[in-house]
Motif scaffolding. Sequence first.
Motif, mmCIF file in Angstrom:
data_model
loop_
_atom_site.group_PDB
_atom_site.id
_atom_site.type_symbol
_atom_site.label_atom_id
_atom_site.label_comp_id
_atom_site.label_asym_id
_atom_site.label_seq_id
_atom_site.Cartn_x
_atom_site.Cartn_y
_atom_site.Cartn_z
ATOM 1 N N PHE A 62 0.834 -1.197 0.000
ATOM 2 C CA PHE A 62 0.000 0.000 0.000
ATOM 3 C C PHE A 62 0.874 1.254 0.000
ATOM 4 O O PHE A 62 0.565 2.228 -0.699
ATOM 5 N N LEU A 65 2.099 1.773 -3.407
ATOM 6 C CA LEU A 65 1.031 2.332 -4.238
ATOM 7 C C LEU A 65 0.900 3.840 -4.025
ATOM 8 O O LEU A 65 0.745 4.603 -4.985
ATOM 9 N N MET A 199 2.639 -0.720 -11.196
ATOM 10 C CA MET A 199 1.456 -0.115 -10.585
ATOM 11 C C MET A 199 0.404 -1.177 -10.253
ATOM 12 O O MET A 199 -0.158 -1.191 -9.143
ATOM 13 N N TRP A 200 0.143 -2.077 -11.192
ATOM 14 C CA TRP A 200 -0.895 -3.072 -10.967
ATOM 15 C C TRP A 200 -0.458 -4.142 -9.972
ATOM 16 O O TRP A 200 -1.290 -4.743 -9.299
ATOM 17 N N CYS A 202 1.296 -3.451 -7.225
ATOM 18 C CA CYS A 202 1.011 -2.827 -5.928
ATOM 19 C C CYS A 202 -0.487 -2.773 -5.655
ATOM 20 O O CYS A 202 -0.933 -3.014 -4.523
ATOM 21 N N LEU A 203 -1.275 -2.478 -6.683
ATOM 22 C CA LEU A 203 -2.724 -2.377 -6.514
ATOM 23 C C LEU A 203 -3.343 -3.732 -6.182
ATOM 24 O O LEU A 203 -4.115 -3.862 -5.215
ATOM 25 N N THR A 204 -3.025 -4.766 -6.956
ATOM 26 C CA THR A 204 -3.658 -6.075 -6.753
ATOM 27 C C THR A 204 -3.224 -6.712 -5.433
ATOM 28 O O THR A 204 -4.055 -7.281 -4.713
ATOM 29 N N SER A 206 -2.208 -5.161 -2.741
ATOM 30 C CA SER A 206 -2.861 -4.411 -1.658
ATOM 31 C C SER A 206 -4.297 -4.870 -1.468
ATOM 32 O O SER A 206 -4.753 -5.074 -0.337
ATOM 33 N N LEU A 207 -5.016 -5.064 -2.566
ATOM 34 C CA LEU A 207 -6.413 -5.507 -2.481
ATOM 35 C C LEU A 207 -6.519 -6.904 -1.881
ATOM 36 O O LEU A 207 -7.375 -7.172 -1.025
#
Length: 313
Positions: A62, A65, A199-200, A202-204, A206-207
Amino acid sequence: MKRSRHLRHWHAAERRLQALPPTVRGILWTSLAGLQFVLLNALMRLLSQQVDVFQTQFLRYFAALLLLLPLLWHHGLASYRPTNVAGQFWRGAVHTAGLCLWFFALPRISLADTTAIGFTTPLFIMIGAYWVFKEPMRWERWLATGIGFAGVLIVVGPRLTGSGGWYSLIMLASAPLFAASFLITKALTRTESNRVILMWQCLTISLFSLPLALPNWQWPSAVQWAGFLLCGLLGSAAHYCLTRSFRVADISATQSMKFLDLVWSALLGWMVFADVPSQTTLLGGAVICAATIWVARRETRGAAPTQRDEAHA
């Protein structure tokens, strides 16, 4: 004036780097990533001893991100729209599964042993690269894989008794998952830019990690927040270097410099945690070093001075 001079130096360094054979460039990017991963592991081990391990896992990605959001603002949302959305989520899910095992064992294993166990990941990567991407696996790479695995057994074998052995096995189980994640990354470099992949990731992650972090959540202190932001910076830089490496060279060839990680981790573990590497760790590391130094020399001699596309950097 200063800025233009720095830019000239940077472009000159880029030209010198581009003049190197692709395999050599890939090895250099992998070596730089390894140093950053060792620094990251040391910092995350400190944080995981203060904060719940799954919260540490979530906040590490996170924070990365958050650090990448200014780039999203600068380049625009459209430039970060992936071509392969499913691939991005698959990569995030597989990597998160590996992280869950790895973070669970991290606070209970020394930094040098953590790195030595991590040497199994390149072995799985080399096998996967041959199986999935049909990369040429010359006899040198197979021999180095076998010797490297023997070195890992030397490190892990004495720890397979008692509670510490279970944690070593748990960390060892994360290796094929990380290898699968890196192989997916290699596939994604065919259609995605480095910044989109980063970027993706870190995003995925984190989710996927947030539900695991919430049950034992504790609000981090200002110092801990600073530590997580530094983790995000180191992790993003390391994964960026790995992605550059995957783009320019065979993934099986770039794993040969991972032995350097054991040197950095042993030094950091001694300075930060007062961890003295065991004799089996040093012996296993020496076996791995011998195999990887030898194959690195073979790869460098055999590298053709051709250029690979790095236009998506």
